[in-house]
Design an enzyme around this catalytic site. Structure first.
Site, PDB file in Angstrom:
ATOM      1  N   ASN A 238      -4.311   8.340   1.454  1.00 26.35           N
ATOM      2  CA  ASN A 238      -4.683   8.531   2.858  1.00 26.35           C
ATOM      3  C   ASN A 238      -3.437   8.510   3.727  1.00 26.35           C
ATOM      4  O   ASN A 238      -2.685   7.535   3.644  1.00 26.35           O
ATOM      5  CB  ASN A 238      -5.603   7.404   3.341  1.00 26.35           C
ATOM      6  N   ASP A 265       5.165   4.451   2.493  1.00 32.09           N
ATOM      7  CA  ASP A 265       3.753   4.075   2.311  1.00 32.09           C
ATOM      8  C   ASP A 265       3.498   3.647   0.859  1.00 32.09           C
ATOM      9  O   ASP A 265       2.430   3.925   0.297  1.00 32.09           O
ATOM     10  CB  ASP A 265       2.802   5.197   2.731  1.00 32.09           C
TER      11      ASP A 265
HETATM   12  O1  DOR Z   1      -3.202   5.641   0.915  1.00 32.23           O
HETATM   13  C1  DOR Z   1      -3.164   4.637   1.592  1.00 32.23           C
HETATM   14  N1  DOR Z   1      -3.042   3.428   1.025  1.00 32.23           N
HETATM   15  N2  DOR Z   1      -3.273   4.732   2.919  1.00 32.23           N
HETATM   16  C2  DOR Z   1      -3.403   3.656   3.705  1.00 32.23           C
HETATM   17  O2  DOR Z   1      -3.509   3.810   4.889  1.00 32.23           O
HETATM   18  C3  DOR Z   1      -3.482   2.305   3.111  1.00 32.23           C
HETATM   19  C4  DOR Z   1      -2.801   2.274   1.820  1.00 32.23           C
HETATM   20  C5  DOR Z   1      -3.116   1.045   1.026  1.00 32.23           C
HETATM   21  O3  DOR Z   1      -3.079  -0.072   1.560  1.00 32.23           O
HETATM   22  O4  DOR Z   1      -3.360   1.179  -0.190  1.00 32.23           O
HETATM   23 ZN    ZN Z   2      -1.910   4.482   6.651  1.00 30.84          ZN
HETATM   24 ZN    ZN Z   3       0.088   2.449   4.538  1.00 34.35          ZN
END
Ligand code: DOR
Ligand code: ZN
Ligand code: ZN
Length: 391
Positions: A238, A265
């Site tokens: 995401n 991320d």
């Molecule tokens: O892919 C994602 N993983 N998007 C996010 O916003 C949160 C994150 C997670 O904490 O695993």
């Molecule tokens: Zn995010």
């Molecule tokens: Zn994130």
């Protein structure tokens, strides 16, 4: 100690504004120690640990603990990110002032994982943050447009029968938050920009004089939703992987400064949560140990960015965005040696078992990476040499 650096490129230590370290709560997938080791191997000297832990980092007890544990580990500066709202629920503002004043000195706040979707809450949060002199980072996702969504809304999702996540879910929040920041005289940072439209909105907002900055992830620079045809949950993230027109726009926006920096991320997950039906897989992928090589592959190799530009997007800009005085600096006499040595000629293959992260959810298994991260120094101390972490 003499470090063999023949042919090496010297860069300021990398700064990651967006790392999920999973401590407290999911130490089976990552700890501050294992995530710090992954960061050192990736060339990072500072990381910002996201607040969606268990318990949530919405109070100074949690953020101070993250900070102290990071200091004890000592491989990388771990800066706790505080939650904007209590429990990431998007309703009641967290005590940002207490977190900012605590030992963890929180300077970045985000509900990442969730979006601060209520415009009135976001408006109040921006006013509060401006008063404190801290920055809010927004995970731009209008949740009413992403109910059940698991993949980018487009031809691939249609063909594969996957519920689509429209670009408008991201772009509507980016546009709205730019306007809220304008009206509040506030700064705003956009997490993981993933669409060409987001790039155009940020370009527009910056041209208006709005104090907006934005990051892009390595995976959104490199990967597209075509990878989803195998239904491999490792590609679920995401915001979702988009289309080639988006990756192209993201690459050139990073090169021309419309996008400010690369942020990983880094999102560790247990394999049983990734290797299942695509729609059941948790979103997120590892990022710290492969970020620089992907920047080389997508930007340096095609001539969009030179090494000076790599220093800018991996270190100088992220350090400036959060105001870290001892990071992201050009290497000069008398300055703390936070630096990364890169071997631009060494290629290596991604083998999940070789990673320092406690999790294995990399989408890059078997891929050949175009640059090696030879060494990392944190304030003169070697934290990683030849891929070996110096605890
Ligand atoms: O892919 C994602 N993983 N998007 C996010 O916003 C949160 C994150 C997670 O904490 O695993
Ligand atoms: Zn995010
Ligand atoms: Zn994130």
């Amino acid at each position: 100690e003499v470090i063999e650096g023949g042919g090496a490129v010297v860069l300021p230590g990398f700064v990651d504004l967006h790392t999920h370290l999973r401590e407290p709560g999911r130490e089976d997938t990552e700890t501050i120690a294992t995530g710090s080791a992954a960061a050192a191997r990736g060339g990072y000297t500072a990381v910002f640990a996201m607040a969606n832990t268990d318990p949530v980092a919405d109070n100074a007890t949690v953020t101070d603990n993250v900070y102290r544990t990071g200091r004890e580990v000592g491989l990388v500066d771990v800066h706790p990110v505080g939650a904007v709202t209590v429990g990431l629920q998007g309703r009641q503002l967290a005590e940002m002032g207490m977190m900012a004043a605590g030992a963890g000195r929180v300077r970045l706040f985000s509900d990442d994982g969730n979006c601060v979707d209520d415009p009135l809450v976001m408006r109040r949060a921006l006013e509060y943050a401006t008063g404190l002199g801290v920055l809010i980072a927004q995970h731009a996702e209008e949740p009413r447009l992403t109910v059940g969504a698991v993949a980018h809304e487009g031809p691939t999702a249609t063909r594969l029968g996957l519920a689509g996540w429209p670009r408008a879910a991201e772009e509507s929040i980016v546009a709205r938050d730019a306007l809220l920041a304008r009206d509040a005289g506030a700064r705003i940072h956009i997490c993981h920009a993933s669409t060409a439209g987001t790039v155009e909105l940020i370009r527009w907002a910056k041209a208006q004089g709005i104090s907006i900055t934005a990051e892009v992830t390595p995976h959104h620079l490199l990967l597209t939703d075509e990878r989803l045809s195998t239904y491999d949950g490792l590609n679920r993230v995401n915001p979702p992987l988009r289309e080639a027109s988006d990756t192209e726009a993201l690459r050139s926006a990073l090169a021309d400064g419309v996008l400010d920096c690369v942020a990983t991320d880094h999102a560790p997950h247990a394999m049983q949560d990734k290797c299942c039906e695509f729609a059941a897989a948790r979103p997120g992928m590892l990022g710290l140990e492969t970020a620089l090589p992907i920047v080389v592959a997508t930007l340096v190799a095609p001539g969009l960015l030179d090494w000076r530009g790599v220093a800018r997007v991996m270190s100088e800009r992220p350090a400036a965005i959060v105001g870290l005085p001892d990071q992201g600096r050009p290497i000069a006499v008398g300055e703390p040696a936070n630096l990364t040595l890169v071997d631009p000629d060494r290629t290596w293959e991604v083998v999940p078992e070789d990673l320092a992260s406690r999790s294995r959810n990399t989408p890059y298994t078997g891929m050949t990476m175009p640059a090696g991260i030879t060494a990392t120094l944190l304030r003169g101390r070697v934290t990683q040499l030849g891929g070996e972490v110096r605890w």
